[in-house]
Design a protein around this motif. Structure first.
Motif, PDB file in Angstrom:
ATOM      1  N   MET A   1       0.850  -1.165   0.000  1.00 26.45           N
ATOM      2  CA  MET A   1       0.000   0.000   0.000  1.00 26.45           C
ATOM      3  C   MET A   1       0.895   1.227   0.000  1.00 26.45           C
ATOM      4  SD  MET A   1      -3.223   1.125   0.322  1.00 26.45           S
ATOM      5  CE  MET A   1      -4.019  -0.359   0.841  1.00 26.45           C
ATOM      6  N   THR A   2       0.586   2.148  -0.878  1.00 25.53           N
ATOM      7  CA  THR A   2       1.336   3.396  -0.972  1.00 25.53           C
ATOM      8  C   THR A   2       0.366   4.561  -0.974  1.00 25.53           C
ATOM      9  OG1 THR A   2       3.018   2.305  -2.319  1.00 25.53           O
ATOM     10  CG2 THR A   2       2.983   4.695  -2.366  1.00 25.53           C
ATOM     11  N   PHE A   3       0.671   5.578  -0.195  1.00 22.90           N
ATOM     12  CA  PHE A   3      -0.115   6.797  -0.174  1.00 22.90           C
ATOM     13  C   PHE A   3       0.771   7.949  -0.605  1.00 22.90           C
ATOM     14  CE2 PHE A   3      -2.527   4.124   2.641  1.00 22.90           C
ATOM     15  CZ  PHE A   3      -3.838   4.484   2.387  1.00 22.90           C
ATOM     16  N   LYS A   4       0.223   8.837  -1.422  1.00 17.00           N
ATOM     17  CA  LYS A   4       0.944  10.027  -1.856  1.00 17.00           C
ATOM     18  C   LYS A   4       0.030  11.230  -1.647  1.00 17.00           C
ATOM     19  CE  LYS A   4       3.766   7.730  -5.268  1.00 17.00           C
ATOM     20  NZ  LYS A   4       4.281   7.717  -6.625  1.00 17.00           N
ATOM     21  N   ARG A   5       0.633  12.356  -1.275  1.00 19.76           N
ATOM     22  CA  ARG A   5      -0.152  13.565  -1.068  1.00 19.76           C
ATOM     23  C   ARG A   5       0.528  14.742  -1.751  1.00 19.76           C
ATOM     24  NH1 ARG A   5      -2.888  16.317   4.220  1.00 19.76           N
ATOM     25  NH2 ARG A   5      -3.451  18.221   3.132  1.00 19.76           N
ATOM     26  N   LYS A   6      -0.276  15.555  -2.403  1.00 24.04           N
ATOM     27  CA  LYS A   6       0.187  16.807  -2.982  1.00 24.04           C
ATOM     28  C   LYS A   6      -0.891  17.839  -2.678  1.00 24.04           C
ATOM     29  CE  LYS A   6       1.867  19.030  -7.146  1.00 24.04           C
ATOM     30  NZ  LYS A   6       2.188  18.861  -8.563  1.00 24.04           N
ATOM     31  N   HIS A   7      -0.539  18.818  -1.848  1.00 25.33           N
ATOM     32  CA  HIS A   7      -1.478  19.833  -1.368  1.00 25.33           C
ATOM     33  C   HIS A   7      -2.618  19.130  -0.630  1.00 25.33           C
ATOM     34  CE1 HIS A   7       0.928  22.629  -3.640  1.00 25.33           C
ATOM     35  NE2 HIS A   7       0.726  21.916  -4.726  1.00 25.33           N
ATOM     36  N   SER A   8      -3.851  19.302  -1.040  1.00 33.24           N
ATOM     37  CA  SER A   8      -4.963  18.657  -0.338  1.00 33.24           C
ATOM     38  C   SER A   8      -5.415  17.370  -1.025  1.00 33.24           C
ATOM     39  CB  SER A   8      -6.149  19.611  -0.216  1.00 33.24           C
ATOM     40  OG  SER A   8      -6.678  19.899  -1.490  1.00 33.24           O
ATOM     41  N   GLU A   9      -4.723  16.964  -2.072  1.00 33.55           N
ATOM     42  CA  GLU A   9      -5.068  15.732  -2.799  1.00 33.55           C
ATOM     43  C   GLU A   9      -4.262  14.558  -2.268  1.00 33.55           C
ATOM     44  OE1 GLU A   9      -7.435  15.441  -5.158  1.00 33.55           O
ATOM     45  OE2 GLU A   9      -7.900  17.563  -4.912  1.00 33.55           O
ATOM     46  N   VAL A  10      -4.913  13.411  -2.109  1.00 35.16           N
ATOM     47  CA  VAL A  10      -4.256  12.198  -1.630  1.00 35.16           C
ATOM     48  C   VAL A  10      -4.566  11.069  -2.600  1.00 35.16           C
ATOM     49  CG1 VAL A  10      -4.134  10.495   0.220  1.00 35.16           C
ATOM     50  CG2 VAL A  10      -4.429  12.913   0.774  1.00 35.16           C
ATOM     51  N   TRP A  11      -3.541  10.293  -2.944  1.00 30.80           N
ATOM     52  CA  TRP A  11      -3.713   9.125  -3.795  1.00 30.80           C
ATOM     53  C   TRP A  11      -3.263   7.901  -3.018  1.00 30.80           C
ATOM     54  CZ3 TRP A  11      -1.793  13.748  -5.414  1.00 30.80           C
ATOM     55  CH2 TRP A  11      -2.454  14.378  -6.455  1.00 30.80           C
ATOM     56  N   ALA A  12      -4.006   6.823  -3.155  1.00 36.55           N
ATOM     57  CA  ALA A  12      -3.663   5.571  -2.493  1.00 36.55           C
ATOM     58  C   ALA A  12      -3.575   4.480  -3.543  1.00 36.55           C
ATOM     59  CB  ALA A  12      -4.726   5.211  -1.456  1.00 36.55           C
ATOM     60  N   PHE A  13      -2.520   3.708  -3.471  1.00 41.45           N
ATOM     61  CA  PHE A  13      -2.292   2.629  -4.426  1.00 41.45           C
ATOM     62  C   PHE A  13      -2.139   1.329  -3.668  1.00 41.45           C
ATOM     63  CE2 PHE A  13      -0.472   6.581  -5.941  1.00 41.45           C
ATOM     64  CZ  PHE A  13      -1.073   6.725  -7.174  1.00 41.45           C
ATOM     65  N   CYS A  14      -2.895   0.320  -4.068  1.00 41.15           N
ATOM     66  CA  CYS A  14      -2.841  -0.990  -3.419  1.00 41.15           C
ATOM     67  C   CYS A  14      -2.441  -2.032  -4.452  1.00 41.15           C
ATOM     68  CB  CYS A  14      -4.195  -1.332  -2.801  1.00 41.15           C
ATOM     69  SG  CYS A  14      -4.146  -2.828  -1.775  1.00 41.15           S
ATOM     70  N   THR A  15      -1.734  -3.051  -4.003  1.00 40.50           N
ATOM     71  CA  THR A  15      -1.283  -4.104  -4.912  1.00 40.50           C
ATOM     72  C   THR A  15      -2.266  -5.263  -5.017  1.00 40.50           C
ATOM     73  OG1 THR A  15      -0.025  -5.127  -3.122  1.00 40.50           O
ATOM     74  CG2 THR A  15       1.156  -3.563  -4.528  1.00 40.50           C
TER      75      THR A  15
END
Length: 64
Positions: free
Chosen positions: A1-15
């Motif tokens: 599981m990976t989470f990335k954030r830029k400003h108020s946006e968050v992305w989550a990636f699961c395998t």
């Protein structure tokens, strides 16, 4: 599981299969909601880091 954030946006990636197909999976939703039941990694301390990184994000506003 990976989470990335830029400003108020968050992305989550699961395998998992759903995540690999671009679908929302229960793994991402559980972590976003703070549910750790069944978590197989020994990274429970990172959950507080995740929670802190989500503060004031659009994700947390939509989950509220």
């Amino acid at each position: 599981m990976t989470f990335k954030r830029k400003h108020s946006e968050v992305w989550a990636f699961c395998t998992c299969t759903a995540g690999q197909n671009g679908l929302y999976c229960k793994h991402r939703m559980h972590l976003l909601q703070g549910v750790v039941d069944g978590m197989v990694a020994d990274d429970l301390e990172k959950l507080s880091v995740l929670a802190g990184g989500l503060r004031d994000s659009r994700v947390m506003k939509s989950l509220a």
